[in-house]
Design a protein around this motif. Sequence first.
Motif, PDB file in Angstrom:
ATOM      1  N   GLN A 145       0.858  -1.314  -0.145  1.00 52.25           N
ATOM      2  CA  GLN A 145       0.124   0.153   0.047  1.00 52.25           C
ATOM      3  C   GLN A 145       0.870   1.242   0.009  1.00 52.25           C
ATOM      4  OE1 GLN A 145      -3.293  -0.020   2.465  1.00 52.25           O
ATOM      5  NE2 GLN A 145      -3.342  -1.935   2.962  1.00 52.25           N
ATOM      6  N   ASP A 146       0.452   2.250  -0.732  1.00 52.23           N
ATOM      7  CA  ASP A 146       1.085   3.493  -0.856  1.00 52.23           C
ATOM      8  C   ASP A 146       0.612   4.404   0.344  1.00 52.23           C
ATOM      9  OD1 ASP A 146       2.487   2.309  -2.770  1.00 52.23           O
ATOM     10  OD2 ASP A 146       1.828   3.383  -4.339  1.00 52.23           O
ATOM     11  N   ALA A 147       1.581   5.463   0.737  1.00 55.79           N
ATOM     12  CA  ALA A 147       0.990   6.465   1.445  1.00 55.79           C
ATOM     13  C   ALA A 147       1.926   7.806   1.178  1.00 55.79           C
ATOM     14  CB  ALA A 147       0.962   6.296   2.725  1.00 55.79           C
ATOM     15  N   ALA A 148       1.189   8.781   0.541  1.00 55.49           N
ATOM     16  CA  ALA A 148       1.875   9.925   0.040  1.00 55.49           C
ATOM     17  C   ALA A 148       2.359  10.898   1.122  1.00 55.49           C
ATOM     18  CB  ALA A 148       1.152  10.797  -0.958  1.00 55.49           C
ATOM     19  N   SER A 149       1.817  10.671   2.200  1.00 54.66           N
ATOM     20  CA  SER A 149       2.132  11.733   3.506  1.00 54.66           C
ATOM     21  C   SER A 149       2.138  10.723   4.973  1.00 54.66           C
ATOM     22  CB  SER A 149       1.136  12.564   3.639  1.00 54.66           C
ATOM     23  OG  SER A 149      -0.210  12.201   3.945  1.00 54.66           O
ATOM     24  N   PHE A 150       2.635  11.155   5.742  1.00 50.62           N
ATOM     25  CA  PHE A 150       2.530  10.556   7.060  1.00 50.62           C
ATOM     26  C   PHE A 150       1.230  10.460   7.559  1.00 50.62           C
ATOM     27  CE2 PHE A 150       2.844  10.029  11.744  1.00 50.62           C
ATOM     28  CZ  PHE A 150       3.601   8.990  12.045  1.00 50.62           C
ATOM     29  N   ALA A 151       0.314  11.512   7.344  1.00 51.86           N
ATOM     30  CA  ALA A 151      -1.119  11.275   7.696  1.00 51.86           C
ATOM     31  C   ALA A 151      -1.730  10.254   6.880  1.00 51.86           C
ATOM     32  CB  ALA A 151      -1.788  12.626   7.467  1.00 51.86           C
ATOM     33  N   GLU A 152      -1.399   9.869   5.693  1.00 49.77           N
ATOM     34  CA  GLU A 152      -2.064   8.783   4.918  1.00 49.77           C
ATOM     35  C   GLU A 152      -1.604   7.370   5.600  1.00 49.77           C
ATOM     36  OE1 GLU A 152      -1.904   8.980   0.783  1.00 49.77           O
ATOM     37  OE2 GLU A 152      -2.481  11.186   0.597  1.00 49.77           O
ATOM     38  N   LEU A 153      -0.483   7.356   5.809  1.00 47.85           N
ATOM     39  CA  LEU A 153       0.185   6.397   6.523  1.00 47.85           C
ATOM     40  C   LEU A 153      -0.512   5.891   7.774  1.00 47.85           C
ATOM     41  CD1 LEU A 153       2.102   4.022   6.960  1.00 47.85           C
ATOM     42  CD2 LEU A 153       3.751   5.717   7.946  1.00 47.85           C
ATOM     43  N   MET A 154      -0.887   7.008   8.674  1.00 47.70           N
ATOM     44  CA  MET A 154      -1.636   6.649   9.889  1.00 47.70           C
ATOM     45  C   MET A 154      -3.248   6.054   9.596  1.00 47.70           C
ATOM     46  SD  MET A 154       0.751   6.981  12.235  1.00 47.70           S
ATOM     47  CE  MET A 154      -0.380   6.897  13.808  1.00 47.70           C
ATOM     48  N   LEU A 155      -3.522   6.547   8.746  1.00 51.68           N
ATOM     49  CA  LEU A 155      -5.018   6.114   8.241  1.00 51.68           C
ATOM     50  C   LEU A 155      -4.982   4.693   7.789  1.00 51.68           C
ATOM     51  CD1 LEU A 155      -6.365   9.468   6.468  1.00 51.68           C
ATOM     52  CD2 LEU A 155      -7.099   8.416   8.317  1.00 51.68           C
ATOM     53  N   CYS A 156      -3.737   4.610   6.995  1.00 47.80           N
ATOM     54  CA  CYS A 156      -3.537   3.092   6.535  1.00 47.80           C
ATOM     55  C   CYS A 156      -3.559   2.076   7.791  1.00 47.80           C
ATOM     56  CB  CYS A 156      -2.512   3.038   5.645  1.00 47.80           C
ATOM     57  SG  CYS A 156      -2.552   3.587   4.065  1.00 47.80           S
ATOM     58  N   LEU A 157      -2.781   2.504   8.621  1.00 53.73           N
ATOM     59  CA  LEU A 157      -2.515   1.610   9.918  1.00 53.73           C
ATOM     60  C   LEU A 157      -3.799   1.410  10.701  1.00 53.73           C
ATOM     61  CD1 LEU A 157       1.090   3.041  10.955  1.00 53.73           C
ATOM     62  CD2 LEU A 157       0.321   0.688  10.071  1.00 53.73           C
ATOM     63  N   GLU A 158      -4.575   2.513  10.847  1.00 54.47           N
ATOM     64  CA  GLU A 158      -5.742   2.701  11.726  1.00 54.47           C
ATOM     65  C   GLU A 158      -6.826   1.804  10.985  1.00 54.47           C
ATOM     66  OE1 GLU A 158      -6.654   6.691  11.891  1.00 54.47           O
ATOM     67  OE2 GLU A 158      -5.057   6.900  13.349  1.00 54.47           O
ATOM     68  N   SER A 159      -6.822   1.791   9.535  1.00 54.15           N
ATOM     69  CA  SER A 159      -7.783   1.191   8.895  1.00 54.15           C
ATOM     70  C   SER A 159      -7.725  -0.449   8.469  1.00 54.15           C
ATOM     71  CB  SER A 159      -8.387   2.007   7.543  1.00 54.15           C
ATOM     72  OG  SER A 159      -7.234   1.797   6.839  1.00 54.15           O
ATOM     73  N   ASN A 160      -6.353  -0.799   8.611  1.00 52.04           N
ATOM     74  CA  ASN A 160      -5.932  -2.076   8.236  1.00 52.04           C
ATOM     75  C   ASN A 160      -5.116  -2.793   9.322  1.00 52.04           C
ATOM     76  OD1 ASN A 160      -5.315  -4.320   7.046  1.00 52.04           O
ATOM     77  ND2 ASN A 160      -4.571  -3.426   4.893  1.00 52.04           N
ATOM     78  N   ALA A 161      -5.800  -3.618  10.120  1.00 50.65           N
ATOM     79  CA  ALA A 161      -4.925  -4.316  11.270  1.00 50.65           C
ATOM     80  C   ALA A 161      -4.069  -5.428  10.730  1.00 50.65           C
ATOM     81  CB  ALA A 161      -5.995  -4.772  12.262  1.00 50.65           C
ATOM     82  N   GLN A 162      -4.032  -5.731   9.495  1.00 54.55           N
ATOM     83  CA  GLN A 162      -3.167  -6.560   8.867  1.00 54.55           C
ATOM     84  C   GLN A 162      -1.791  -6.197   8.498  1.00 54.55           C
ATOM     85  OE1 GLN A 162      -4.538  -9.733   8.945  1.00 54.55           O
ATOM     86  NE2 GLN A 162      -6.103  -8.791  10.022  1.00 54.55           N
ATOM     87  N   ILE A 163      -1.728  -4.906   8.635  1.00 52.06           N
ATOM     88  CA  ILE A 163      -0.264  -4.449   8.163  1.00 52.06           C
ATOM     89  C   ILE A 163       0.681  -4.795   9.359  1.00 52.06           C
ATOM     90  CG2 ILE A 163       0.973  -2.269   7.961  1.00 52.06           C
ATOM     91  CD1 ILE A 163      -1.326  -0.811   6.680  1.00 52.06           C
ATOM     92  N   GLU A 164       1.951  -5.487   8.692  1.00 55.36           N
ATOM     93  CA  GLU A 164       2.689  -6.088   9.400  1.00 55.36           C
ATOM     94  C   GLU A 164       3.988  -5.170   9.587  1.00 55.36           C
ATOM     95  OE1 GLU A 164       3.551 -10.488   9.685  1.00 55.36           O
ATOM     96  OE2 GLU A 164       2.216 -10.373   7.990  1.00 55.36           O
TER      97      GLU A 164
END
Length: 207
Positions: A14-33
């Motif tokens: 998954q791509d995240a163009a900013s740190f805010a997007e990265l945090m949203l990815c982590l909050e919405s996807n518990a499968q990220i390792e």
Amino acid sequence: MRQTLSATLNAGVQDAASFAELMLCLESNAQIELVFLDLNMPGNHGLAGLTTIRNQFPDVLVIVVSANEQLDVIARSMSFGASAYVPKSTPLPEIILAVEAVLAGDSWLPSHLLTALSNRPNRLHQEFATKLGQLTPQQFKVLRCIADGLLNKQIAFELQVQETTVKQHVSAILRKLGVINRTQAGVLFHDMLRADDEDNLPAQDTF
């Protein structure tokens, strides 16, 4: 680079163009390792992004990616919870080795950096990392707000809590960090988590 990594690892990236997007990815996807964190990505200030992820998502592994090869920055990154530090000049086969090592539970550094850091003292970094680890996720957010110069009333508005709650968090933060006032806490936070980049320009490759 992201496309190459995705194809080589044979896994969804998954791509995240900013740190805010990265945090949203982590909050919405518990499968990220595993997270590849660019120290110079928009919204990430020095090592604050690394410590934020480690505080709020302690089970997520972080590989720091940067063109910055200052030994002090690398030493602090590892002390503050990075599983690996990968310079952007690292060949792709070595990046794959780093991923494999981290997923196997090991830490990883390029051999030349590992040698350079082997005799470097980092006691103060480790002590600060231990103190940060004692903060709850909410206390960590309050500390970041303090470091940004926000007043208690502003922090309460930012975090949608009562001002009395903020005051309680501030007292706990000062006690855990071993400082006597919020100014010292903010200065300590900034000094320990700074990572002066080689050019201070937005990175072209973010993860």
